[in-house]
Design an enzyme around this catalytic site. Structure first.
Site, mmCIF file in Angstrom:
data_model
loop_
_atom_site.group_PDB
_atom_site.id
_atom_site.type_symbol
_atom_site.label_atom_id
_atom_site.label_comp_id
_atom_site.label_asym_id
_atom_site.label_seq_id
_atom_site.Cartn_x
_atom_site.Cartn_y
_atom_site.Cartn_z
ATOM 1 C CG HIS A 184 4.804 -35.111 -66.848
ATOM 2 N ND1 HIS A 184 5.937 -35.424 -66.123
ATOM 3 C CD2 HIS A 184 4.714 -33.780 -66.822
ATOM 4 C CE1 HIS A 184 6.498 -34.328 -65.696
ATOM 5 N NE2 HIS A 184 5.781 -33.312 -66.104
ATOM 6 C CG HIS B 201 12.164 -32.596 -72.504
ATOM 7 N ND1 HIS B 201 10.999 -33.214 -72.882
ATOM 8 C CD2 HIS B 201 11.838 -31.746 -71.500
ATOM 9 C CE1 HIS B 201 9.986 -32.747 -72.166
ATOM 10 N NE2 HIS B 201 10.471 -31.855 -71.309
HETATM 11 O O1 LIG Z 1 7.502 -32.084 -70.677
HETATM 12 C C1 LIG Z 1 6.775 -31.852 -69.704
HETATM 13 O O2 LIG Z 1 5.814 -32.604 -69.395
HETATM 14 C C2 LIG Z 1 6.992 -30.633 -68.904
HETATM 15 C C3 LIG Z 1 6.258 -30.426 -67.746
HETATM 16 N N1 LIG Z 1 6.397 -29.324 -67.002
HETATM 17 C C4 LIG Z 1 7.280 -28.369 -67.372
HETATM 18 C C5 LIG Z 1 7.423 -27.182 -66.598
HETATM 19 C C6 LIG Z 1 6.600 -26.988 -65.366
HETATM 20 O O3 LIG Z 1 5.802 -27.855 -65.006
HETATM 21 O O4 LIG Z 1 6.764 -25.923 -64.727
HETATM 22 C C7 LIG Z 1 8.318 -26.190 -66.974
HETATM 23 C C8 LIG Z 1 9.086 -26.368 -68.127
HETATM 24 C C9 LIG Z 1 8.973 -27.500 -68.900
HETATM 25 C C10 LIG Z 1 8.071 -28.511 -68.527
HETATM 26 C C11 LIG Z 1 7.923 -29.695 -69.294
HETATM 27 O O5 LIG Z 1 8.664 -29.907 -70.408
#
Ligand SMILES: O=C(O)c1cnc2c(C(=O)O)cccc2c1O
Length: 451
Positions: free
Chosen positions: A117, A342
């Protein structure tokens, strides 16, 4: 004023916090000047002659990323650090193949369901090294109409005395974080960090790395690092007055938190957030900010914003109890109530007036055990699944006792959303990504049907 600030003016004006929100396409330009910056402005040639850079992230669009660098810097060496074959990252190699100057490092994810992440930039200029820690993926939609958080370090000058540490131990903590990748492509950056003077850095590093952390490592990552840092540095006189001071968590996704709050949220996790010396009986109010379905529907992106709010029904249906903690996304004072969040932030205010803060954290970490860690084996190990990174602002490091929030006194802290937070109404539901919303069209006249 309607003056458009240059990237350098934006950074100067953001002192001493250097904490920005991403610019938003579609709001009045005045709200994209103060404490607001774009990826192109972060990478602007105004900051100096770039030598090479590294981009840590989860999702990448390499063509988009290259376009954000000035043309003269697109041939400079670039290291991409991503989680192994998660999401669309298996196309990373394909995306980078035309560019020999781009190197790829796949972060090891040894624990299932962990993700990379962490969103961080290392920008090495001829004049020194800049660290950027933020919350946005390196894809266009993350930088267009969302609320993202960004901390931009000073350009740390080169030094041959590698003890130039910050008063917040940032340099040592950052090197320890990087070492956990055990990746040879990061050895250059470990050495480079060591060779730069970090004494001007005034924030603490709060990171997570995958592992079952025990012994001396237990307090190095996740929520125990936050607990230990708050305990060590908050240094409040007559702290008893703050025992019921409210705590806010704000995030863009939620994990499986257990059958009730006592399972992890209001015991283990809240204990770290409320860390004051006295383990007082009054438990502070924990308020959680996460978008409602209506927040998403009426956002600038419409239901599409919900694609980046991956809270799934499987988890949501197991924790109906969570709704009582939830508050809406509302950021009128930044003109970002429709810029879907976000960003992830955690803070503690001094009281229900929310005029002053005891601390503020901006991080990649959502509300999940995978990100923050969960204590196991009778509290002898902290199990973390993902890589996360964030920066913690503590007033003492800014020669203040608290951070003022009201715009009147300076330097007031640039909070990303309106305080006090507004509770969900009884008709409000948390946004869940994998269900259909077909009775009300969104701001683009569309419905949401994931099936
Ligand atoms: O910013 C991030 O690290 C991050 C991580 N995962 C997701 C997922 C998922 O893991 O399914 C789906 C949609 C958006 C993100 C996202 O923005």
């Amino acid at each position: 004023s309607n003056k458009r600030l240059t990237p350098i003016e934006k950074i100067q004006q953001s002192e001493p916090y250097r904490f920005f929100l991403s610019t938003v396409y579609g709001i009045s330009d005045n709200y994209n000047q103060i404490n607001a910056i774009s990826l192109k402005e972060i990478l602007s040639p105004e900051h100096g002659q770039l030598v090479r850079s590294a981009q840590f992230n989860y999702m990448f669009d390499i063509e988009f990323l290259r376009e954000q660098y000035p043309p003269e810097f697109r041939l400079k060496p670039l290291l991409i650090v991503h989680g192994d074959s998660r999401h669309d990252n298996h196309t990373i190699k394909t995306q980078c193949s035309p560019y020999p100057q781009i190197e790829i490092c796949a972060a090891r994810l040894d624990i299932p369901y962990g993700t990379h992440h962490t969103k961080m930039m290392f920008l090495l200029y001829e004049t020194g090294l800049r660290i950027v820690i933020h919350t946005a993926n390196l894809i266009q939609q993350d930088w267009k109409q969302k609320s993202q958080g960004i901390w931009i370090s000073p350009i740390c000058p080169k030094t041959n005395d590698n003890t130039n540490e910050s008063k917040t131990n940032f340099k040592k903590d950052l090197i320890e974080y990087i070492e956990r990748y055990r990746a040879k492509q990061l050895q250059f950056w470990q050495k480079t960090i060591n060779e730069h003077d970090f004494s001007s850095i005034n924030v603490h590093l709060i990171s997570s790395t995958p592992g079952r952390h025990t012994g001396a490592d237990m307090n190095k990552f996740g929520h125990l690092k936050l607990r230990q840092t708050l305990k060590a540095y908050l240094g409040l006189e007559n702290e008893a007055q703050y025992n019921s001071a409210p705590i806010i968590g704000q995030f863009s996704s939620i994990g499986s938190l257990g059958p009730n709050a006592n399972n992890w949220l209001s015991k283990e996790f809240l204990t770290s957030l409320k860390q004051l010396h006295s383990s007082s009986l009054d438990s502070p109010e924990l308020k959680l900010i996460y978008p409602t379905v209506d927040n998403v529907r009426t956002s600038l992106e419409g239901y599409m914003a919900g694609g980046s709010l991956p809270y799934n029904m499987q988890n949501a249906m197991k924790q109906g109890w969570l709704v009582n903690y939830l508050h809406k996304w509302k950021a009128d004072h930044r003109q970002r109530s429709r810029a879907s969040p976000h960003i992830k932030t955690y803070l503690r205010a001094t009281n229900d007036e929310y005029k002053e803060l005891l601390w503020f954290l901006v991080t990649s970490a959502n509300l999940s055990k995978a990100a923050w860690g969960v204590l196991e084996k009778n509290n002898t190990q902290l199990m973390i699944r993902s890589y996360e990174i964030g920066v913690l602002f503590i007033p003492k490091q800014f020669s203040q006792t608290t951070f003022s929030v009201s715009d009147s006194s300076s330097p007031s802290f640039p909070i990303p959303y309106d305080l006090p937070p507004v509770k969900y109404q009884s008709s409000d539901k948390p946004w869940v990504v994998d269900v259909a919303y077909k009775n009300q069209p969104d701001s683009h006249g569309n419905m949401w049907d994931p099936s």
